[in-house]
Scaffold this motif. Structure first.
Motif, short mmCIF file in Angstrom:
data_model
loop_
_atom_site.label_atom_id
_atom_site.label_comp_id
_atom_site.label_asym_id
_atom_site.label_seq_id
_atom_site.Cartn_x
_atom_site.Cartn_y
_atom_site.Cartn_z
N ALA A 1 0.82 -1.21 0.00
CA ALA A 1 0.00 0.00 0.00
C ALA A 1 0.85 1.26 0.00
O ALA A 1 0.43 2.30 -0.52
CB ALA A 1 -0.95 -0.01 1.20
N TRP A 2 2.05 1.21 0.58
CA TRP A 2 2.93 2.39 0.57
C TRP A 2 3.27 2.77 -0.86
O TRP A 2 3.18 3.93 -1.26
CB TRP A 2 4.19 2.12 1.38
N ALA A 3 3.69 1.78 -1.65
CA ALA A 3 4.04 2.05 -3.04
C ALA A 3 2.81 2.48 -3.83
O ALA A 3 2.86 3.40 -4.64
CB ALA A 3 4.67 0.80 -3.67
N HIS B 1 5.28 -2.68 6.92
CA HIS B 1 4.46 -2.73 5.71
C HIS B 1 2.97 -2.78 6.04
O HIS B 1 2.56 -3.36 7.05
CB HIS B 1 4.80 -3.98 4.89
N VAL B 2 2.18 -2.20 5.14
CA VAL B 2 0.74 -2.43 5.06
C VAL B 2 0.49 -3.02 3.68
O VAL B 2 0.76 -2.38 2.66
CB VAL B 2 -0.06 -1.13 5.25
N LEU B 3 0.00 -4.26 3.66
CA LEU B 3 -0.31 -4.94 2.41
C LEU B 3 -1.82 -5.09 2.30
O LEU B 3 -2.50 -5.33 3.30
CB LEU B 3 0.34 -6.33 2.36
N VAL C 1 -9.75 -1.52 -2.57
CA VAL C 1 -9.03 -0.63 -1.66
C VAL C 1 -8.05 0.22 -2.47
O VAL C 1 -7.34 -0.29 -3.34
CB VAL C 1 -8.23 -1.43 -0.60
N SER C 2 -8.00 1.53 -2.18
CA SER C 2 -6.95 2.38 -2.72
C SER C 2 -6.27 3.09 -1.56
O SER C 2 -6.87 3.27 -0.49
CB SER C 2 -7.49 3.40 -3.72
N ALA C 3 -5.02 3.48 -1.75
CA ALA C 3 -4.20 4.06 -0.67
C ALA C 3 -3.71 5.45 -1.05
O ALA C 3 -3.35 5.70 -2.20
CB ALA C 3 -3.01 3.15 -0.39
N ALA D 1 3.36 0.04 -11.19
CA ALA D 1 4.55 0.20 -12.04
C ALA D 1 5.03 1.65 -12.06
O ALA D 1 6.21 1.93 -12.22
CB ALA D 1 4.24 -0.26 -13.46
N SER D 2 4.10 2.59 -11.89
CA SER D 2 4.49 4.00 -11.94
C SER D 2 5.24 4.43 -10.70
O SER D 2 5.79 5.52 -10.65
CB SER D 2 3.23 4.88 -12.09
N HIS D 3 5.26 3.58 -9.65
CA HIS D 3 5.95 3.93 -8.41
C HIS D 3 7.21 3.11 -8.24
O HIS D 3 7.78 3.09 -7.19
CB HIS D 3 5.02 3.74 -7.22
#
Length: 279
Positions: A202-204, A226-228, A235-237, A277-279
């Motif tokens: 979720a961080w990424a 981590h938060v997975l 879910v969006s972060a 992929a963008s992160h």
């Protein structure tokens, strides 16, 4: 539905003095600070508890996953309850139970519908905690884990076991896997987890800086916390942040980890591979 989530390894009964005296390792305090000379663990905890409470209050969290939480028999949640009682508002506390290893806990603003403990799939010792704490609220289920520090094969077995268990878990609520996974975010184990795609970092996904590191404080070299989220869940972060990055006037930090905070929208489409992929 928005949910502000925190994961934080609060360092058991650790003290900077013990690490500095016994190992010449700087941990949890500023170099050359008075905190390195404080040997009384209860006094150190009082300072750390005040800093942890401030960090959690500033994060405005709804759900907090804690690791390395001492809870002596009959303590009713131990230090997790102590932190909850110091925070604004009413909090429910769930704990993995007393034992020789500092445990796992969840602080929740929402009612706790159910709580159980189950063995970490594939756990092979080497530190960490042998169990997962599962807590369900009306909106979400969270698994709190503290994986071993041992060889990569041991951690890989745990990660694959958690993935399989998450895939088999009921889909009625979004599932979060939170904790100190003892796997660097930029390492091979987390890379393979991302490639398999069952659990999303979720961080990424929130656009968190790849250079953000959480351990060991004060000069961290890894992001182990981590938060997975399950890729199949809606879910969006957003709003990634590190907690506990400032010390007090004695040079003491809240923990030897920084905490991780994220805002999750439990009604939004789950991030796909192109988003990551963008992160």
């Amino acid at each position: 539905m928005p949910l502000r989530v925190v994961t934080y390894n609060i360092w058991g009964v650790g003290t900077p003095h013990r690490y500095w005296r016994d190992r010449a390792v700087l941990r949890g305090a500023r170099a050359g600070s008075p905190a390195l000379a404080e040997a009384d663990e209860p006094r150190v905890w009082r300072r750390r508890a005040a800093l942890l409470t401030r960090a959690l209050a500033d994060a405005d969290a709804d759900l907090v996953a804690l690791q390395e939480v001492p809870a002596p028999a009959g303590s009713g949640g131990g230090r997790a309850r102590e932190l909850a009682d110091a925070l604004p508002g009413r909090w429910e506390v769930a704990h993995s139970g007393p034992g020789p290893t500092p445990g796992l806990a969840v602080l929740s603003r929402a009612p706790v519908d159910s709580c159980r403990v189950f063995p970490v799939p594939g756990f092979g010792g080497f530190g960490g905690h042998p169990d997962v704490l599962e807590v369900s609220t009306p909106a979400v289920t969270v698994w709190v884990a503290h994986l071993p520090v041992g060889p990569d094969e041991a951690k890989e077995a745990c990660l694959r076991g958690l993935e399989a268990a998450a895939a088999a878990a009921p889909p009625e609520r979004p599932l979060l896997v939170c904790g100190d996974l003892n796997c660097p975010a930029d390492g091979a184990l987390m890379g393979r987890l991302r490639d398999r795609g069952a659990l999303v970092d979720a961080w990424a996904a929130a656009g968190g800086p790849p250079a953000a590191l959480t351990m060991p404080v004060p000069t961290p070299t890894w992001r182990l916390d981590h938060v997975l989220v399950r890729a199949a869940d809606p879910v969006s972060a957003t709003r990634p942040a590190l907690l506990g990055t400032a010390c007090d006037d004695s040079g003491q930090y809240p923990s030897d980890h920084f905490g991780v905070a994220l805002s999750l929208d439990l009604g939004a489409p789950a991030p796909g591979p192109s988003d990551l992929a963008s992160h």
